[in-house]
Design an enzyme around this catalytic site. Sequence first.
Site, PDB file in Angstrom:
ATOM      1  N   SER A 118       0.848  -1.194   0.000  1.00  0.00           N
ATOM      2  CA  SER A 118       0.000   0.000   0.000  1.00  0.00           C
ATOM      3  C   SER A 118       0.885   1.246   0.000  1.00  0.00           C
ATOM      4  O   SER A 118       1.759   1.369  -0.857  1.00  0.00           O
ATOM      5  CB  SER A 118      -0.954  -0.044   1.200  1.00  0.00           C
ATOM      6  OG  SER A 118      -2.016   0.860   1.042  1.00  0.00           O
ATOM      7  N   HIS A 150      -6.579  -6.566  -1.071  1.00  0.00           N
ATOM      8  CA  HIS A 150      -5.588  -5.560  -0.700  1.00  0.00           C
ATOM      9  C   HIS A 150      -4.954  -5.911   0.649  1.00  0.00           C
ATOM     10  O   HIS A 150      -3.732  -5.850   0.810  1.00  0.00           O
ATOM     11  CB  HIS A 150      -6.263  -4.186  -0.633  1.00  0.00           C
ATOM     12  CG  HIS A 150      -5.321  -3.063  -0.329  1.00  0.00           C
ATOM     13  ND1 HIS A 150      -4.624  -2.389  -1.309  1.00  0.00           N
ATOM     14  CD2 HIS A 150      -4.950  -2.492   0.851  1.00  0.00           C
ATOM     15  CE1 HIS A 150      -3.877  -1.450  -0.752  1.00  0.00           C
ATOM     16  NE2 HIS A 150      -4.060  -1.495   0.556  1.00  0.00           N
ATOM     17  N   ASP A 178      -9.299  -4.129  -6.310  1.00  0.00           N
ATOM     18  CA  ASP A 178      -8.701  -3.406  -5.192  1.00  0.00           C
ATOM     19  C   ASP A 178      -9.217  -1.980  -5.186  1.00  0.00           C
ATOM     20  O   ASP A 178      -8.849  -1.168  -6.036  1.00  0.00           O
ATOM     21  CB  ASP A 178      -7.174  -3.430  -5.330  1.00  0.00           C
ATOM     22  CG  ASP A 178      -6.463  -2.898  -4.102  1.00  0.00           C
ATOM     23  OD1 ASP A 178      -7.096  -2.177  -3.319  1.00  0.00           O
ATOM     24  OD2 ASP A 178      -5.274  -3.210  -3.932  1.00  0.00           O
TER      25      ASP A 178
END
Length: 228
Positions: A139, A194, A165
């Site tokens: 991320s 994710h 995502d």
Amino acid sequence: MDSEIKEEIPVHDEYVLCGGAETCVLKCGPWTDLFNDQSASRPKLLIFIIPGNPGLPAFYVPFAKALYSSVNRRFPVWVISHAGHVLAPQDKKILTTSDDPNAQEIKDIYGLRGQIEHKITFLRTHVPKETKLVVIGHSVGSYISLQILKHAPELPLTFYYGAKDAWCPKEYYEDIKKDFPEGDIRLCEKKIPHAFILYSYQEMADMVADWLKDDLSKIETVTEENQD
């Protein structure tokens, strides 16, 4: 059987003062101090994980253990917190190093630029220059990793995008693939979410280990030759 193996893998938690901020580092494997370990068995490579938000390394322990196991426990796996996201328990000592620029605290360390400098400072003060690095970002940690790699442009990159995502839509993959057609840019075909660290950590660890196996094999071969 797999869960029993994971339980046997040691995880050492440290709290260090880095750039003026308390920082938690979870270290998977037997190595805690790469600078002071001068033995022949000192690892030649470190796998360094930079998390996404909320920047808590504890979320990444199952993935770190799985990855450490998948690389045959030959190389340590460390996970760093974001600056200011974790406070040391009262009974934990906060470590410092003589090279840690505590007197020159990082400006705006809790902002994005400061968080990037925080990771760079940690690597400079806790990882010897001769130690090879595999940097894994998740991320926002992926963005931080890219900024770190500006200091080492010769390093290869692998981008792995989720097919579904909400944080990073498929369009992002398509755009970067169009801009950098020769890059190692992959789209997940396994429907991994994710937040892979919660449910798909073993699958991701196996994939990452497979991507690294050729490079790690070369390092192991060189290490064995030097020991001979």
